[in-house]
Scaffold this motif. Structure first.
Motif, PDB file in Angstrom:
ATOM      1  N   LEU A  26       0.920  -2.531  22.862  1.00  0.00           N
ATOM      2  CA  LEU A  26       2.123  -3.456  22.471  1.00  0.00           C
ATOM      3  C   LEU A  26       2.441  -2.996  20.917  1.00  0.00           C
ATOM      4  CD1 LEU A  26       3.941  -5.981  22.889  1.00  0.00           C
ATOM      5  CD2 LEU A  26       1.974  -7.165  21.775  1.00  0.00           C
ATOM      6  N   MET A  27       1.790  -2.585  20.054  1.00  0.00           N
ATOM      7  CA  MET A  27       2.168  -2.466  18.578  1.00  0.00           C
ATOM      8  C   MET A  27       1.628  -1.216  17.827  1.00  0.00           C
ATOM      9  SD  MET A  27      -0.350  -5.450  16.816  1.00  0.00           S
ATOM     10  CE  MET A  27       0.409  -6.758  17.531  1.00  0.00           C
ATOM     11  N   GLY A  28       1.151  -0.393  19.086  1.00  0.00           N
ATOM     12  CA  GLY A  28       0.769   1.033  18.406  1.00  0.00           C
ATOM     13  C   GLY A  28      -0.846   0.691  17.889  1.00  0.00           C
ATOM     14  N   LEU A  29      -1.486   1.908  17.618  1.00  0.00           N
ATOM     15  CA  LEU A  29      -3.012   1.879  16.977  1.00  0.00           C
ATOM     16  C   LEU A  29      -2.959   1.405  15.532  1.00  0.00           C
ATOM     17  CD1 LEU A  29      -5.968   2.646  17.539  1.00  0.00           C
ATOM     18  CD2 LEU A  29      -5.373   4.811  16.623  1.00  0.00           C
ATOM     19  N   ASP A  30      -1.822   1.659  14.631  1.00  0.00           N
ATOM     20  CA  ASP A  30      -2.105   1.168  13.648  1.00  0.00           C
ATOM     21  C   ASP A  30      -1.730  -0.387  13.424  1.00  0.00           C
ATOM     22  OD1 ASP A  30      -2.062   3.430  12.405  1.00  0.00           O
ATOM     23  OD2 ASP A  30      -0.233   3.494  11.456  1.00  0.00           O
ATOM     24  N   GLY A  31      -0.828  -0.879  14.176  1.00  0.00           N
ATOM     25  CA  GLY A  31      -0.603  -2.175  14.498  1.00  0.00           C
ATOM     26  C   GLY A  31      -1.816  -3.044  14.963  1.00  0.00           C
ATOM     27  N   ALA A  32      -2.538  -2.483  15.802  1.00  0.00           N
ATOM     28  CA  ALA A  32      -3.816  -3.014  16.287  1.00  0.00           C
ATOM     29  C   ALA A  32      -4.892  -3.101  15.082  1.00  0.00           C
ATOM     30  CB  ALA A  32      -4.468  -2.146  17.685  1.00  0.00           C
ATOM     31  N   TYR A  33      -5.030  -2.175  14.370  1.00  0.00           N
ATOM     32  CA  TYR A  33      -6.034  -1.950  13.355  1.00  0.00           C
ATOM     33  C   TYR A  33      -5.808  -3.277  12.396  1.00  0.00           C
ATOM     34  CZ  TYR A  33      -8.415   2.228  14.170  1.00  0.00           C
ATOM     35  OH  TYR A  33      -9.294   3.397  14.796  1.00  0.00           O
ATOM     36  N   GLU A  34      -4.321  -3.319  12.077  1.00  0.00           N
ATOM     37  CA  GLU A  34      -3.799  -4.346  11.356  1.00  0.00           C
ATOM     38  C   GLU A  34      -4.119  -5.615  11.743  1.00  0.00           C
ATOM     39  OE1 GLU A  34       0.324  -3.236  10.589  1.00  0.00           O
ATOM     40  OE2 GLU A  34      -0.236  -1.457   9.342  1.00  0.00           O
ATOM     41  N   ALA A  35      -3.980  -6.242  13.063  1.00  0.00           N
ATOM     42  CA  ALA A  35      -4.185  -7.205  13.767  1.00  0.00           C
ATOM     43  C   ALA A  35      -5.803  -7.615  13.679  1.00  0.00           C
ATOM     44  CB  ALA A  35      -3.731  -7.184  15.219  1.00  0.00           C
ATOM     45  N   LEU A  36      -6.319  -6.346  13.643  1.00  0.00           N
ATOM     46  CA  LEU A  36      -7.876  -6.762  13.846  1.00  0.00           C
ATOM     47  C   LEU A  36      -8.290  -7.173  12.389  1.00  0.00           C
ATOM     48  CD1 LEU A  36     -10.847  -6.351  15.113  1.00  0.00           C
ATOM     49  CD2 LEU A  36     -10.777  -3.894  14.023  1.00  0.00           C
ATOM     50  N   GLN A  37      -8.016  -6.687  11.272  1.00  0.00           N
ATOM     51  CA  GLN A  37      -8.075  -7.005   9.953  1.00  0.00           C
ATOM     52  C   GLN A  37      -7.740  -8.031   9.666  1.00  0.00           C
ATOM     53  OE1 GLN A  37      -9.311  -4.733   7.066  1.00  0.00           O
ATOM     54  NE2 GLN A  37      -9.752  -6.956   6.693  1.00  0.00           N
ATOM     55  N   ARG A  38      -6.743  -8.652  10.284  1.00  0.00           N
ATOM     56  CA  ARG A  38      -6.022 -10.181  10.009  1.00  0.00           C
ATOM     57  C   ARG A  38      -7.080 -10.940  10.500  1.00  0.00           C
ATOM     58  NH1 ARG A  38      -1.461  -8.725  10.788  1.00  0.00           N
ATOM     59  NH2 ARG A  38      -1.182  -9.156  13.148  1.00  0.00           N
ATOM     60  N   THR A  39      -7.166 -10.674  11.705  1.00  0.00           N
ATOM     61  CA  THR A  39      -8.193 -11.788  12.741  1.00  0.00           C
ATOM     62  C   THR A  39      -9.481 -11.941  12.208  1.00  0.00           C
ATOM     63  OG1 THR A  39      -6.783 -10.982  14.446  1.00  0.00           O
ATOM     64  CG2 THR A  39      -8.758 -12.293  14.899  1.00  0.00           C
ATOM     65  N   VAL A  40     -10.052 -10.823  11.925  1.00  0.00           N
ATOM     66  CA  VAL A  40     -11.380 -10.921  11.206  1.00  0.00           C
ATOM     67  C   VAL A  40     -11.422 -11.801   9.676  1.00  0.00           C
ATOM     68  CG1 VAL A  40     -13.568  -9.704  10.113  1.00  0.00           C
ATOM     69  CG2 VAL A  40     -12.414  -8.803  12.438  1.00  0.00           C
ATOM     70  N   ASP A  41     -10.461 -11.559   8.901  1.00  0.00           N
ATOM     71  CA  ASP A  41     -10.301 -12.271   7.735  1.00  0.00           C
ATOM     72  C   ASP A  41     -10.037 -13.666   8.038  1.00  0.00           C
ATOM     73  OD1 ASP A  41     -10.322 -10.118   6.234  1.00  0.00           O
ATOM     74  OD2 ASP A  41      -8.274  -9.903   5.938  1.00  0.00           O
ATOM     75  N   GLN A  42      -9.384 -14.246   9.091  1.00  0.00           N
ATOM     76  CA  GLN A  42      -9.079 -15.497   9.340  1.00  0.00           C
ATOM     77  C   GLN A  42     -10.392 -15.929   9.806  1.00  0.00           C
ATOM     78  OE1 GLN A  42      -6.239 -15.257  12.416  1.00  0.00           O
ATOM     79  NE2 GLN A  42      -4.466 -15.274  10.949  1.00  0.00           N
ATOM     80  N   ALA A  43     -11.162 -15.328  10.581  1.00  0.00           N
ATOM     81  CA  ALA A  43     -12.750 -15.580  11.068  1.00  0.00           C
ATOM     82  C   ALA A  43     -13.518 -16.183   9.804  1.00  0.00           C
ATOM     83  CB  ALA A  43     -13.125 -14.697  11.810  1.00  0.00           C
ATOM     84  N   ARG A  44     -13.324 -15.082   8.916  1.00  0.00           N
ATOM     85  CA  ARG A  44     -14.306 -15.199   7.774  1.00  0.00           C
ATOM     86  C   ARG A  44     -13.795 -16.528   7.103  1.00  0.00           C
ATOM     87  NH1 ARG A  44     -14.030  -9.308   6.923  1.00  0.00           N
ATOM     88  NH2 ARG A  44     -16.165  -8.456   7.436  1.00  0.00           N
ATOM     89  N   HIS A  45     -12.632 -16.664   6.731  1.00  0.00           N
ATOM     90  CA  HIS A  45     -12.012 -17.834   6.042  1.00  0.00           C
ATOM     91  C   HIS A  45     -12.458 -18.943   6.645  1.00  0.00           C
ATOM     92  CE1 HIS A  45      -9.337 -20.121   3.555  1.00  0.00           C
ATOM     93  NE2 HIS A  45      -8.748 -20.811   4.662  1.00  0.00           N
ATOM     94  N   ALA A  46     -12.496 -19.268   8.009  1.00  0.00           N
ATOM     95  CA  ALA A  46     -13.060 -20.383   8.695  1.00  0.00           C
ATOM     96  C   ALA A  46     -14.238 -20.665   8.413  1.00  0.00           C
ATOM     97  CB  ALA A  46     -12.672 -20.351  10.310  1.00  0.00           C
TER      98      ALA A  46
END
Length: 307
Positions: free
Chosen positions: A252-272
């Motif tokens: 959907l968003m390319g490998l770079d975009g997938a890495y960025e989505a992973l980073q963002r989602t893990v950050d949200q998990a940590r924040h919670a």
């Protein structure tokens, strides 16, 4: 490359053998057809990280809950249901995969008919283990209801149906997130919720822990999507480069975009988790360590890692 914290490594070393002992010893006593037992046991005990029951136990420990035999049995029920989903996912009518956890898939050994029945048996046995124990009636009812919702037509089954229906099409991001939330995230969210249920955590104190679970489940699927491109078949135990026509983050968003989505989602998990630790005055460091699962080699940045 996965780098896990010392606390998590010690936790895994302590609890994985105990989970495996339950899974290796208790299925046969609830099965009276030898070939069916062999097929069921083959997939359950073919390896695997035991991530989902480990998440449940980590949640219980976070709330200082002792792990009794009944709690451990109910916890291991989730691994039975997860194994059922993998058997059916690998079938010729689904993904038709020949390799799982580095071994031939169930239907390649036992045939599609017996593999289907093995999955059916494991699904039913999972609910049996959730209720056939010494937990309170209210706890057993809550677990059974939560597991049914996670596995059923508004959970994992729905996600798998979307995966089949929309293969070869391109979903929008919110549609892909729904697919992943059901197909993969529902059982991971249940793993944390089961710990909260058995620890008798009040409903109004669950929000941030469940937000962690939802984000962890989302990150897990994004990570799996990335591994299909950059992973090694021997290391991850299943074929790679299988998702060309599927709805995945890299597609959907390319490998770079997938890495960025992973980073963002893990950050949200940590924040919670950090929010939960502060508001509930609990030590969430063990659950935080689970986020180190997503430390992976990033080929874009000369071998540096991304979290």
């Amino acid at each position: 490359m996965i780098i896990m914290g010392t606390k998590l490594n010690e936790f895994i070393k302590e609890w994985t053998p105990r989970i495996n002992q339950v899974l290796e010893s208790k299925i046969e006593q609830d099965t009276d057809q030898q070939k069916l037992f062999e097929s069921m046991s083959y997939s359950v005990n073919a390896g695997g990280k035991r991530l989902r029951p480990l998440l449940t136990i980590a949640t219980l420990i976070t709330f200082n809950q002792a792990i009794t035999d009944s709690i451990l049995k109910a916890t291991c029920a989730l691994e039975l249901l997860h194994s059922y989903s993998l058997i059916h996912d690998d079938l010729p009518a689904m993904d038709n995969d020949g390799l799982r956890r580095g071994k031939p898939t169930n239907h390649t050994i036992y045939g599609a008919g017996m593999a289907t029945l093995a999955g059916d048996g494991l699904q039913a046995l999972a609910f049996q283990w959730v209720v056939d124990n010494d937990l309170t009636a209210d706890t057993r009812c809550q677990l059974a209801l939560a597991l049914a919702k996670a596995a059923g037509p508004r959970g994992m089954a729905s996600g798998q149906a979307d995966d089949i229906e929309f293969e070869g099409t391109r979903l929008k991001l919110h549609e892909l997130q729904k697919l992943d939330r059901n197909k993969t995230g529902a059982l991971i969210s249940y793993a944390v919720n089961a710990g909260l249920i058995m620890a008798q955590v009040p409903k109004d104190q669950k929000k941030d822990l469940l937000a962690f679970a939802n984000n962890f489940g989302a990150a897990f699927q994004i990570y799996d999507d990335i591994l299909d491109i950059v992973g090694d078949e021997k290391a991850i135990g299943k074929p790679v480069h299988q998702d060309a026509d599927k709805n995945t983050y890299p597609n959907l968003m390319g490998l770079d975009g997938a890495y960025e989505a992973l980073q963002r989602t893990v950050d949200q998990a940590r924040h919670a988790l950090n929010t939960a630790g502060h508001e509930l005055n609990i030590d969430t460091s063990l659950l935080l360590d689970f986020c180190s699962y997503f430390v992976i080699k990033d080929e874009r940045h000369n071998g540096k890692t991304t979290r």
